[in-house]
Design a protein around this motif. Structure first.
Motif, PDB file in Angstrom:
ATOM      1  N   HIS A 133     -13.491 -14.642  -4.231  1.00  0.00           N
ATOM      2  CA  HIS A 133     -13.631 -13.396  -4.321  1.00  0.00           C
ATOM      3  C   HIS A 133     -12.632 -12.665  -5.270  1.00  0.00           C
ATOM      4  CE1 HIS A 133     -14.035  -9.487  -2.891  1.00  0.00           C
ATOM      5  NE2 HIS A 133     -12.923  -9.074  -2.628  1.00  0.00           N
TER       6      HIS A 133
ATOM      7  N   GLU B 290      -3.933   0.133  -3.803  1.00  0.00           N
ATOM      8  CA  GLU B 290      -5.171   0.807  -2.697  1.00  0.00           C
ATOM      9  C   GLU B 290      -5.528  -0.417  -1.807  1.00  0.00           C
ATOM     10  OE1 GLU B 290      -6.301   3.463  -2.737  1.00  0.00           O
ATOM     11  OE2 GLU B 290      -5.148   4.044  -4.532  1.00  0.00           O
ATOM     12  N   GLN B 291      -5.730  -0.385  -0.258  1.00  0.00           N
ATOM     13  CA  GLN B 291      -6.015  -1.279   0.502  1.00  0.00           C
ATOM     14  C   GLN B 291      -7.412  -2.086  -0.072  1.00  0.00           C
ATOM     15  OE1 GLN B 291      -6.023   0.311   4.406  1.00  0.00           O
ATOM     16  NE2 GLN B 291      -3.892   0.650   4.623  1.00  0.00           N
ATOM     17  N   GLU B 292      -8.077  -1.426  -0.417  1.00  0.00           N
ATOM     18  CA  GLU B 292      -9.482  -2.142  -0.988  1.00  0.00           C
ATOM     19  C   GLU B 292      -9.130  -3.079  -2.049  1.00  0.00           C
ATOM     20  OE1 GLU B 292      -9.658   1.663  -2.960  1.00  0.00           O
ATOM     21  OE2 GLU B 292      -9.344   1.192  -1.126  1.00  0.00           O
ATOM     22  N   ASP B 293      -7.999  -2.990  -2.481  1.00  0.00           N
ATOM     23  CA  ASP B 293      -7.601  -4.050  -3.876  1.00  0.00           C
ATOM     24  C   ASP B 293      -6.590  -5.177  -3.076  1.00  0.00           C
ATOM     25  OD1 ASP B 293      -9.156  -2.843  -5.668  1.00  0.00           O
ATOM     26  OD2 ASP B 293      -7.170  -1.359  -5.974  1.00  0.00           O
ATOM     27  N   CYS B 294      -6.568  -5.124  -1.794  1.00  0.00           N
ATOM     28  CA  CYS B 294      -5.549  -6.188  -1.225  1.00  0.00           C
ATOM     29  C   CYS B 294      -6.459  -7.005  -0.310  1.00  0.00           C
ATOM     30  CB  CYS B 294      -4.364  -5.551  -0.439  1.00  0.00           C
ATOM     31  SG  CYS B 294      -3.400  -6.669   0.265  1.00  0.00           S
ATOM     32  N   LEU B 295      -6.434  -8.245  -0.313  1.00  0.00           N
ATOM     33  CA  LEU B 295      -7.235  -9.080   0.543  1.00  0.00           C
ATOM     34  C   LEU B 295      -6.230  -9.669   1.357  1.00  0.00           C
ATOM     35  CD1 LEU B 295      -9.843 -10.756   1.466  1.00  0.00           C
ATOM     36  CD2 LEU B 295      -9.224 -12.149  -0.511  1.00  0.00           C
TER      37      LEU B 295
ATOM     38  N   SER C  73       0.764  -1.045  -0.171  1.00  0.00           N
ATOM     39  CA  SER C  73       0.090  -0.016  -0.072  1.00  0.00           C
ATOM     40  C   SER C  73       0.956   1.218   0.145  1.00  0.00           C
ATOM     41  CB  SER C  73      -0.827   0.040   1.308  1.00  0.00           C
ATOM     42  OG  SER C  73      -1.551   1.207   1.317  1.00  0.00           O
TER      43      SER C  73
ATOM     44  N   GLU D 124     -13.189 -10.627  -8.758  1.00  0.00           N
ATOM     45  CA  GLU D 124     -12.875  -9.192  -8.982  1.00  0.00           C
ATOM     46  C   GLU D 124     -12.102  -9.223 -10.124  1.00  0.00           C
ATOM     47  OE1 GLU D 124     -12.987  -6.163  -6.999  1.00  0.00           O
ATOM     48  OE2 GLU D 124     -14.629  -7.189  -5.947  1.00  0.00           O
TER      49      GLU D 124
END
Length: 75
Positions: free
Chosen positions: A56, A35-40, A29, A60
């Motif tokens: 998931h 982006e944090q929302e792109d990292c699981l 990040s 995506e």
């Protein structure tokens, strides 16, 4: 990013895996621009949670591919 302190039935519990994967997520990040929302981040997942995480990610990727955006999946 997946990490588990459980190294296996016959191995002792690991001590730093969770800290390590959290650090990797922060580096991706902060330095990598992910982006944090792109990292699981999956911490100590069971089999069902791991399978759900992969499902998931696959959804995506398929969504992003439809918009012709660049997709990178690190495994």
């Amino acid at each position: 990013i997946v990490g588990s302190n459980n190294g296996g039935r016959e191995l002792p519990q690991l001590k730093y895996t969770i800290n390590d994967i959290s650090g990797i997520a922060n580096i991706l990040s902060d330095i990598g621009g992910v982006e944090q929302e792109d990292c699981l981040l999956l911490i100590n997942p069971n089999k069902k949670e791991l399978a759900s995480g992969f499902s998931h990610v696959a959804k995506e990727i398929n969504t992003i591919k439809r918009t012709n955006n660049k997709v990178e999946f690190l495994f």
